[in-house]
Design a protein around this motif. Structure first.
Motif, mmCIF file in Angstrom:
data_model
loop_
_atom_site.group_PDB
_atom_site.id
_atom_site.type_symbol
_atom_site.label_atom_id
_atom_site.label_comp_id
_atom_site.label_asym_id
_atom_site.label_seq_id
_atom_site.Cartn_x
_atom_site.Cartn_y
_atom_site.Cartn_z
ATOM 1 N N ILE A 15 63.895 24.176 47.949
ATOM 2 C CA ILE A 15 64.203 25.273 48.865
ATOM 3 C C ILE A 15 65.494 25.942 48.398
ATOM 4 O O ILE A 15 66.476 25.268 48.095
ATOM 5 N N HIS A 16 65.469 27.276 48.306
ATOM 6 C CA HIS A 16 66.608 28.063 47.834
ATOM 7 C C HIS A 16 67.197 28.894 48.975
ATOM 8 O O HIS A 16 66.518 29.155 49.973
ATOM 9 N N GLU A 17 68.421 29.372 48.766
ATOM 10 C CA GLU A 17 69.049 30.265 49.737
ATOM 11 C C GLU A 17 68.189 31.501 49.973
ATOM 12 O O GLU A 17 68.162 32.055 51.071
ATOM 13 N N SER A 18 67.474 31.939 48.945
ATOM 14 C CA SER A 18 66.629 33.134 49.068
ATOM 15 C C SER A 18 65.428 32.919 49.991
ATOM 16 O O SER A 18 64.736 33.884 50.332
ATOM 17 N N ILE A 41 65.062 27.687 66.368
ATOM 18 C CA ILE A 41 66.333 28.340 66.051
ATOM 19 C C ILE A 41 66.276 29.790 66.525
ATOM 20 O O ILE A 41 65.197 30.346 66.751
ATOM 21 N N THR A 42 67.451 30.405 66.630
ATOM 22 C CA THR A 42 67.509 31.784 67.121
ATOM 23 C C THR A 42 68.317 32.705 66.213
ATOM 24 O O THR A 42 68.353 33.914 66.450
ATOM 25 N N THR A 43 68.961 32.140 65.175
ATOM 26 C CA THR A 43 69.809 32.969 64.311
ATOM 27 C C THR A 43 69.564 32.652 62.830
ATOM 28 O O THR A 43 69.127 31.557 62.485
ATOM 29 N N PHE A 44 69.899 33.622 61.999
ATOM 30 C CA PHE A 44 69.819 33.394 60.557
ATOM 31 C C PHE A 44 70.856 32.372 60.110
ATOM 32 O O PHE A 44 70.654 31.675 59.119
ATOM 33 N N LYS A 45 71.966 32.279 60.832
ATOM 34 C CA LYS A 45 72.982 31.259 60.530
ATOM 35 C C LYS A 45 72.371 29.863 60.640
ATOM 36 O O LYS A 45 72.619 29.003 59.795
ATOM 37 N N GLN A 46 71.539 29.626 61.662
ATOM 38 C CA GLN A 46 70.871 28.335 61.812
ATOM 39 C C GLN A 46 69.882 28.104 60.669
ATOM 40 O O GLN A 46 69.757 26.982 60.174
ATOM 41 N N ALA A 47 69.185 29.147 60.241
ATOM 42 C CA ALA A 47 68.263 29.021 59.107
ATOM 43 C C ALA A 47 69.045 28.637 57.853
ATOM 44 O O ALA A 47 68.621 27.776 57.074
ATOM 45 N N GLU A 48 70.193 29.263 57.667
ATOM 46 C CA GLU A 48 71.067 28.947 56.536
ATOM 47 C C GLU A 48 71.518 27.483 56.593
ATOM 48 O O GLU A 48 71.539 26.788 55.574
ATOM 49 N N GLU A 49 71.865 27.014 57.784
ATOM 50 C CA GLU A 49 72.272 25.612 57.962
ATOM 51 C C GLU A 49 71.120 24.657 57.644
ATOM 52 O O GLU A 49 71.334 23.594 57.046
ATOM 53 N N ASN A 50 69.905 25.024 58.020
ATOM 54 C CA ASN A 50 68.731 24.198 57.699
ATOM 55 C C ASN A 50 68.545 24.097 56.184
ATOM 56 O O ASN A 50 68.256 23.022 55.654
ATOM 57 N N ILE A 51 68.704 25.210 55.499
ATOM 58 C CA ILE A 51 68.580 25.217 54.039
ATOM 59 C C ILE A 51 69.658 24.336 53.416
ATOM 60 O O ILE A 51 69.371 23.518 52.534
ATOM 61 N N THR A 52 70.885 24.493 53.867
ATOM 62 C CA THR A 52 71.994 23.687 53.342
ATOM 63 C C THR A 52 71.733 22.200 53.563
ATOM 64 O O THR A 52 71.964 21.383 52.668
ATOM 65 N N PHE A 53 71.231 21.840 54.735
ATOM 66 C CA PHE A 53 70.928 20.442 55.059
ATOM 67 C C PHE A 53 69.904 19.871 54.074
ATOM 68 O O PHE A 53 70.080 18.760 53.547
#
Length: 180
Positions: A15-18, A41-53
């Motif tokens: 999974i990539h940031e893209s 989730i409700t925000t792109f910030k949460q999606a970003e956190e999921n990717i980072t995790f």
């Protein structure tokens, strides 16, 4: 380690940031989260956190969920793969430090056999490449689709357990049984 698997219809890769728009579409959908605690989730910030995790799992644990890409369209469909659950925080059914198989797809890709196809590929990767001895799976009793997939790919029902007030089926597949 770079992860890349292919099936007839799918590419499974890290999974990539893209993938943020796809992860947001997946994890913000209430229908997707019906059996996952009903907390999309409700925000792109949460999606970003999921990717980072997930990316941290690749680095720290040597494995993590794969992005599923439909070959014919190039579309992000969701994820499938293996996860090393570590420590008390990630214990489940009395187990800690175990490998589980999971999958999560955007609803427009449901009912087409993609989850089974990706899960079969991930099992093979886990047993043949990663040399795991046993892979577990869990599914809410009411999640008929997920239970059918776990059974279809060969996992055997071990027991039922309570997880935060929800009845869950616990499955396992040993490498020796997979090889038969």
């Amino acid at each position: 380690m770079t992860f890349h698997l292919e099936t007839d219809r799918l590419i499974l890769r890290e999974i990539h940031e893209s993938d943020i728009e796809g992860i947001f579409e997946l994890d913000s959908n209430p229908e997707v989260h019906k059996y996952l605690g009903k907390n999309p989730i409700t925000t792109f910030k949460q999606a970003e956190e999921n990717i980072t995790f997930i990316q941290e799992q690749y680095k720290e644990r040597g494995i993590g969920r794969f992005a599923c890409i439909e070959k014919s369209s190039g579309d992000f469909m969701g994820w499938s793969g293996l996860k090393l659950n570590q420590g008390e925080k990630e214990s489940l059914n009395g187990f800690t430090n175990f490998i589980d198989i999971g999958y999560r797809f955007i609803p427009r890709f449901w009912g087409k056999g993609y989850a089974s196809e990706s899960a079969f590929a991930c099992l093979g990767f886990g047993f043949k490449e990663m040399k795991y001895d046993i892979i577990y799976g869990a599914a809410d009793l009411e999640n008929v689709g997920s239970n059918k997939i776990l059974q279809k790919i060969g996992l055997l029902l071990v027991n039922k357990f309570d997880y935060e007030g929800v009845d869950v089926n616990w499955y396992a597949l040993k490498k020796t049984d997979y090889e038969r």
